[in-house]
Scaffold this active site. Structure first.
Site, PDB file in Angstrom:
ATOM      1  N   ASP A 257       0.812  -1.216   0.000  1.00 18.00           N
ATOM      2  CA  ASP A 257       0.000   0.000   0.000  1.00 18.00           C
ATOM      3  C   ASP A 257       0.845   1.266   0.000  1.00 18.00           C
ATOM      4  OD1 ASP A 257      -2.530   1.326   0.091  1.00 18.00           O
ATOM      5  OD2 ASP A 257      -2.260   1.707   2.233  1.00 18.00           O
ATOM      6  N   SER A 278      -7.631   5.174   0.300  1.00 17.89           N
ATOM      7  CA  SER A 278      -7.875   3.921  -0.422  1.00 17.89           C
ATOM      8  C   SER A 278      -9.324   3.490  -0.234  1.00 17.89           C
ATOM      9  CB  SER A 278      -6.946   2.823   0.103  1.00 17.89           C
ATOM     10  OG  SER A 278      -5.597   3.222   0.023  1.00 17.89           O
ATOM     11  N   GLN A 328      -5.517  -1.451  -6.698  1.00 22.18           N
ATOM     12  CA  GLN A 328      -6.153  -0.598  -5.703  1.00 22.18           C
ATOM     13  C   GLN A 328      -6.878   0.566  -6.383  1.00 22.18           C
ATOM     14  OE1 GLN A 328      -4.133   2.527  -2.909  1.00 22.18           O
ATOM     15  NE2 GLN A 328      -4.137   0.622  -1.751  1.00 22.18           N
TER      16      GLN A 328
END
Length: 343
Positions: A257, A278, A328
């Protein structure tokens, strides 16, 4: 004759003394080697990654119920998404047998995490199959879920079907500077604006448990308009060791991430994010790897619009094997930059 015998006696005595010295040196060397090995073992123990000792070390409260604490909190003062994903995968992995390995996870971030309180992880044993096992995990704060995650585990199964994309050709990590070294380099510039200095010093003060070496620092720091693609070498700080793949997958989930959503902004140096978060995060694990060794992280954004951006990532081992892939989507609200970067 007496002199000859006396001389021979001196000669034998000299050889004996030399042998004693050699034996003493060998004993000293052996002792030093043992001390060195002991120190090296202690050194590795002292340098054990904080991702193991703190971030991914969950406290068991009950059957399938765990509590996680925080180590690094981003400047947004919201919990780092990679931490919640990594801890959720740790919780899920604790409920499956050692013969099963994580091959995918799919997560939704439904609320912002509060860095002031721990996170509870509640595991639901969704399915136990012969080849695949599925776990659902809720990350909970203040009685409400902040993340919903599904993780799937598989027994290792050989197959003749094997292919992958080629790994990008980039300089090795030994030829590149870390983020901290780059920041020190920028801080040494005499014409650096005071505001930029403050921002860089704040970055240095962050105790990020990930070591990063950007392949192209200009891309990493958005010094001009670029294609929405960035590459950097990354690894967990500290020593983890070979361990088991479940653990390395959890660390990779944490690392995945980092800097991923920022790839969307690379073509737009005239804008900066006033809000970024996110929305969801998916990951697939392809081959064995060590998360405390350098892996190339390739990030690219194929689309952005409607205040959202999509980013896809690939993690490559140094030998060219594709270790993991991720995807993502995040929300990005931007505002114009008032003045150009002084870096």
């Amino acid at each position: 004759m007496a002199e000859k015998e006396l001389g021979g006696c001196h000669e034998n005595s000299g050889l004996t003394d030399k042998n004693k010295i050699l034996e003493a040196n060998e004993a000293l060397k052996s002792e030093q080697d043992e001390v060195s090995q002991s120190r090296n073992s202690q050194y590795q123990q002292d340098l054990k990654s904080v991702l193991l000792t703190s971030v991914l070390n969950l406290e068991k409260l009950d059957v399938d119920l765990y509590r996680g604490t925080h180590h690094w909190v981003p400047r947004t003062q919201r919990l780092f998404g990679g931490q919640i994903v990594g801890q959720a995968l740790v919780a899920a992995a604790k409920s499956v047998s050692d013969s099963l390995y994580a091959h995918s996870l799919h997560c939704y971030f439904v609320r912002a995490g509060d860095p002031k309180v721990p996170v509870l992880y509640q595991v639901d044993r969704t399915r136990d199959g012969r080849s695949f096992t599925v776990r659902s995990v809720k990350a909970i704060q203040h009685g409400q879920p902040i993340l919903i995650c599904q993780a799937s585990f598989q027994t290792l199964q050989p197959s003749p079907l094997q292919h992958q994309f080629p790994m990008p050709v980039v300089p090795p990590p030994e030829d590149l500077l870390t983020v901290e070294e780059l920041i020190h380099h920028y801080l040494s510039k005499p014409d650096l604006a005071e505001e930029a200095k403050k921002g860089l010093k704040k970055l240095l003060a962050n105790e990020v448990p990930i070591e990063i070496k950007p392949v192209n620092p200009a891309h990493f720091y958005r010094l001009g308009p670029e294609q929405p693609r960035r590459l950097f070498w990354g690894r967990a700080r500290g020593h983890i060791g070979e361990g088991n793949m479940k653990l390395h997958c959890c660390v990779a989930a944490y690392v995945s991430d980092f800097a991923l959503l920022g790839t969307v902004l690379l073509p737009y140096p005239e804008y900066r994010a006033k809000f970024a978060a996110s929305l969801d995060h998916s990951m697939w694990f392809h081959s064995t790897f060590r998360s405390d060794e350098w892996m190339l992280y390739e990030c690219e954004s194929p689309w952005a619009g409607s205040s959202r951006g999509l980013v896809q990532g690939r993690m490559w081992r140094r030998d060219g094997m594709l270790a993991a892939s991720c995807s993502q989507e995040g929300v990005l609200r931007v505002k114009p930059v008032t003045e150009p970067s002084k870096l």
